[in-house]
Design a protein around this motif. Structure first.
Motif, PDB file in Angstrom:
ATOM      1  N   SER A 481       0.842  -1.191   0.000  1.00 11.92           N
ATOM      2  CA  SER A 481       0.000   0.000   0.000  1.00 11.92           C
ATOM      3  C   SER A 481       0.884   1.249   0.000  1.00 11.92           C
ATOM      4  CB  SER A 481      -0.920   0.001   1.220  1.00 11.92           C
ATOM      5  OG  SER A 481      -1.773  -1.141   1.211  1.00 11.92           O
ATOM      6  N   ARG A 483       0.951   5.822  -0.726  1.00 13.01           N
ATOM      7  CA  ARG A 483       0.241   7.096  -0.871  1.00 13.01           C
ATOM      8  C   ARG A 483       1.222   8.114  -1.433  1.00 13.01           C
ATOM      9  NH1 ARG A 483      -0.744  12.028   1.515  1.00 13.01           N
ATOM     10  NH2 ARG A 483      -2.922  12.773   1.451  1.00 13.01           N
ATOM     11  N   HIS A 572      -8.361   7.121  -4.807  1.00 11.49           N
ATOM     12  CA  HIS A 572      -7.887   6.019  -3.980  1.00 11.49           C
ATOM     13  C   HIS A 572      -8.208   4.699  -4.670  1.00 11.49           C
ATOM     14  CE1 HIS A 572      -7.525   9.099  -0.887  1.00 11.49           C
ATOM     15  NE2 HIS A 572      -8.760   9.470  -1.202  1.00 11.49           N
ATOM     16  N   GLN A 574      -8.546   0.897  -4.302  1.00 11.51           N
ATOM     17  CA  GLN A 574      -8.758  -0.131  -3.287  1.00 11.51           C
ATOM     18  C   GLN A 574      -8.904  -1.484  -3.971  1.00 11.51           C
ATOM     19  OE1 GLN A 574     -12.036   0.999  -0.782  1.00 11.51           O
ATOM     20  NE2 GLN A 574     -10.951   2.751   0.102  1.00 11.51           N
ATOM     21  N   SER A 622      -3.649   7.122  -3.670  1.00 14.55           N
ATOM     22  CA  SER A 622      -3.288   6.070  -2.716  1.00 14.55           C
ATOM     23  C   SER A 622      -3.710   4.719  -3.265  1.00 14.55           C
ATOM     24  CB  SER A 622      -3.948   6.309  -1.350  1.00 14.55           C
ATOM     25  OG  SER A 622      -5.352   6.187  -1.436  1.00 14.55           O
ATOM     26  N   VAL A 623      -3.034   3.695  -2.760  1.00 10.68           N
ATOM     27  CA  VAL A 623      -3.351   2.300  -3.109  1.00 10.68           C
ATOM     28  C   VAL A 623      -3.426   1.520  -1.807  1.00 10.68           C
ATOM     29  CG1 VAL A 623      -2.646   0.244  -4.374  1.00 10.68           C
ATOM     30  CG2 VAL A 623      -2.131   2.508  -5.303  1.00 10.68           C
ATOM     31  N   ALA A 624      -4.518   0.783  -1.635  1.00 10.03           N
ATOM     32  CA  ALA A 624      -4.710  -0.009  -0.414  1.00 10.03           C
ATOM     33  C   ALA A 624      -5.161  -1.414  -0.798  1.00 10.03           C
ATOM     34  CB  ALA A 624      -5.729   0.643   0.512  1.00 10.03           C
ATOM     35  N   PHE A 625      -4.537  -2.412  -0.182  1.00  4.98           N
ATOM     36  CA  PHE A 625      -4.914  -3.813  -0.383  1.00  4.98           C
ATOM     37  C   PHE A 625      -5.686  -4.276   0.850  1.00  4.98           C
ATOM     38  CE2 PHE A 625      -1.481  -3.186  -3.295  1.00  4.98           C
ATOM     39  CZ  PHE A 625      -1.781  -3.989  -4.385  1.00  4.98           C
TER      40      PHE A 625
END
Length: 683
Positions: A481, A483, A572, A574, A622-625
């Motif tokens: 993840s 940002r 973002h 996700q 942002s990238v979130a797993f």
């Protein structure tokens, strides 16, 4: 008549006692020494002591354990100190200074009571060993132990509370090594790396072809045999040149090159000259060269040159890649581009600079399976190094190698996992496209040929501005993840034009390649998809999931009567994934991806003095797993069926001739019931 089977006659008992005493007496006599022995020593048997006994005080004394062969090893005069090897209590391991008090060593006998008052704490000198042996309760089928020596812990473990086999908690005391043969036996049983190495006088191979990891050999014009080098760091950051490239191993090493006097060494140091890494040697394509090589008289027809033959190839400039020039230069210490050289230059000392210093060397080695190396190509990156007043210089150099198998069919494709994604590998992403094969429509996912450009996010430059070119974006890799934030600038003389241009620029910056087209009715279906697995096939569209968009804002004019633009300043990514497969080997699978835009925000825009709108605006990505794995479903097996059967002769001799146990049981069932009722009444 009752018969006592354990009763023996007195004569038999006397005879057995006499026989036992006779055996013990003769066994004791056979274990004593010969009558010539005049000196005796007390000996105790230690379970940890060596099994071989050596007698040194009386040469005539013999035992059954002394080997018959004569050795020249001199036994020690005194035995080694004995320690209580099966005890946790040691003498005092922190007492390392003789006749002096060691700080914080409370067990040191040299420390007085006043010394210990200055200690803030005591060094540990003992360790508690948990002698309990625990198992899962479910695997205990039968237990006949005393309840005092077992317990069930809070985590549902069955534990043996006391272990009466203390030896299992301590190391075995090994015998001393006093012979070379014993020493070599230990080395063979416990092999580890040793700095000892045998000098290599000749090059020989058991196999006629390279194996993975083998050094790649070269032949110099002087017929000396060398190795293709890839300098790397060792114990320090300095470059160590004695590092051969490994066959079939893709490597990349960056190290620091320090030059004490760049003014004198600019045009003479081989480490600075790119020609060192391409000219003056040939690469051995196969180790079979060293098996067939046989020098004869030079100038004759049967003369075989070790340097120029079919088993060696020259290193060539990598002109096969049309998109990358084989000779590039670093400009302004940051950007890299073609130098414009038609041939490889050597370093030249200029005004306060050393020009054309090699900074990067990349070997691209083409192989053909077990037949060996087919071709060796190389690319260089050069730069100018400033010469300081002291003439000392320090800069980095990068050396790398990649291998390509030309014998394989099809274009090589590096997966991001097989089947589940591997952490750190790029997330597969592409665009759905429909083509026709004849009259049959076929769907296929189009992906970028550069695996680092599948899905990307913007990154900031050193000044904080957004780097918008596709080659400088950051790749989205599985499990990491991130940002990022950067500043955008656009210019327009009209506020309406500025708002629409700024919003479109934000969308172009946040999203990766293949920006969706905007129409008057909104965004068209962009048909972007992400691979479910790390090995998703582009022809199997069922292994891809469509990207979902939330709050995607269409560029619009500013609010009437205000100088504010309605802008979305963040996006973002996700990614939902779940582990599938076995618990011991989970395989991550992507099950959903969404691009979520921040709600539109009114941003006040003010013109500059020249009547132009040019205001810096910060945007974030942002990238979130998100792990949505579900726990495994518990399953309890069916209990086994217990079949109670009587043997066929259970009621013998009351009934004989019964053909089956069932017939016997049926005939005696009333009698058994009567007996049970009678017994129950009596009790």
């Amino acid at each position: 008549m009752a018969v006592n089977m354990n009763k023996r006659e007195p004569q038999q008992t006397i005879f057995l006692v006499f026989l036992v005493l006779h055996v013990l007496f003769h066994g004791a006599i056979s274990s004593t020494t010969t009558p010539d022995s005049t000196n005796t020593t007390d000996s105790t048997t230690d379970s940890t002591a060596p099994s071989t006994t050596v007698t040194t005080t009386v040469p005539t004394t013999t035992t059954t354990t002394v080997p018959t062969t004569t050795t020249t090893t001199i036994a020690p005069l005194l035995p080694p100190s004995e320690l209580d090897l099966n005890s946790l209590t040691s003498q005092c391991p922190c007492d390392l200074t003789g006749n002096a008090c060691d700080v914080s060593c409370c067990c040191d006998e040299d420390c007085t009571a006043d010394d210990k008052k200055a200690f803030t704490s005591c060094l540990p000198f003992s360790t508690d060993v948990d002698d309990r042996v625990c198992f899962r309760k479910e695997i205990i089928l039968f237990e006949n132990s005393d309840p005092i020596v077992s317990e069930i812990t809070d985590d549902n473990l069955f534990c043996i509370y006391y272990d009466n086999k203390e030896e299992r908690n301590f190391y075995t005391n090994p015998d001393l090594v006093q012979t070379l043969s014993t020493f070599n036996e230990y080395k063979a049983e416990f092999p580890v790396f040793s700095f000892q190495s045998d000098p290599i006088t000749t090059v020989s191979f058991d196999s006629p072809f390279y194996k993975s990891g083998d050094p790649i050999y070269t032949v110099l014009e002087s017929l000396a045999v060398g190795k293709l080098g890839l300098p790397r760091t060792s114990n320090t950051v300095e470059c160590v040149d004695d590092n051969p490239a490994g066959y079939l191993l893709d490597e990349s090493h960056t190290c620091t090159r320090s030059i004490e006097n760049l003014t004198l060494e600019c045009e003479g140091a081989v480490a600075l000259d790119a020609n060192t890494f391409i000219n003056g040697f040939r690469v051995v394509t196969s180790p079979q060269l060293f098996q067939v090589f046989n020098v004869t008289v030079p100038g004759t027809d049967n003369y075989f040159s070790l340097y120029n033959n079919s088993y060696t190839v020259a290193v060539e400039l990598d002109n096969q890649t049309t998109t990358v020039d084989p000779i590039q230069c670093i400009f302004n210490a940051t950007s890299t581009g073609p130098c414009g050289y038609t041939s490889l230059p050597s370093p030249i000392l200029g005004t306060n600079t050393c020009n054309n210093v090699v900074r990067q060397v990349h070997y691209r080695i083409m192989t053909e399976g077990t037949t060996g190396i087919f071709k060796v190509l190389v690319r260089f990156v050069l730069s100018d190094i400033p010469v300081s007043a002291s003439s000392t210089a320090s800069f980095t150099q990068t050396f790398s190698s990649t291998f390509e198998d030309t014998s394989s069919s099809g274009e090589p494709f590096k997966r991001s996992g097989n089947p589940g994604y591997a952490v750190g590998e790029p997330v597969l992403a592409g665009t759905l496209n429909q083509t026709n094969i004849g009259d049959t429509p076929v769907d296929v996912i189009l992906i970028n040929p550069n695996r680092d450009r599948y899905m990307t996010v913007v990154r900031a430059s050193a000044t904080g501005d957004c780097v918008t070119d596709s080659d400088s974006r950051m790749s989205v890799v599985f499990g990491q993840s991130v940002r990022t934030g950067c500043v955008l600038r656009v210019s327009a003389t009209n506020l309406t034009q500025y708002c629409a241009l700024m919003q479109q620029t934000i969308i172009d910056t946040m999203e990766f390649d293949s920006i969706p087209e905007v129409t008057s009715s909104g965004f068209r279906d962009n048909n972007r998809y992400v691979g479910l697995y790390g090995n998703s096939d582009v022809t199997k569209t069922g292994d891809w999931v469509k990207i979902l968009y939330v709050n995607q804002l269409v560029p619009s004019a500013p609010t009437t009567g205000t100088s504010a633009c309605q802008l979305t300043l963040g996006m973002h990514i996700q990614i939902l994934y779940a582990n599938i497969g076995a618990l011991v080997n989970p395989q991550p699978k992507i099950i959903g991806v969404s691009f979520i835009y921040d709600s539109a925000t009114a941003v006040q825009i003010r013109p500059t003095l020249v009547g132009e709108y040019n205001q810096p605006i910060e945007v974030t990505t942002s990238v979130a797993f998100i792990d949505v794995s579900k726990p495994a479903v518990g399953y309890e097996g069916e209990p086994p069926i217990f079949l109670a059967k009587l043997p066929y002769d259970f009621f013998y001799p009351f009934i004989s001739g019964a053909s089956t146990p069932q017939s016997v049981l049926s005939s005696f069932l009333p009698l058994v019931l009567v007996v049970l009722l009678t017994v129950s009444r009596v009790l």
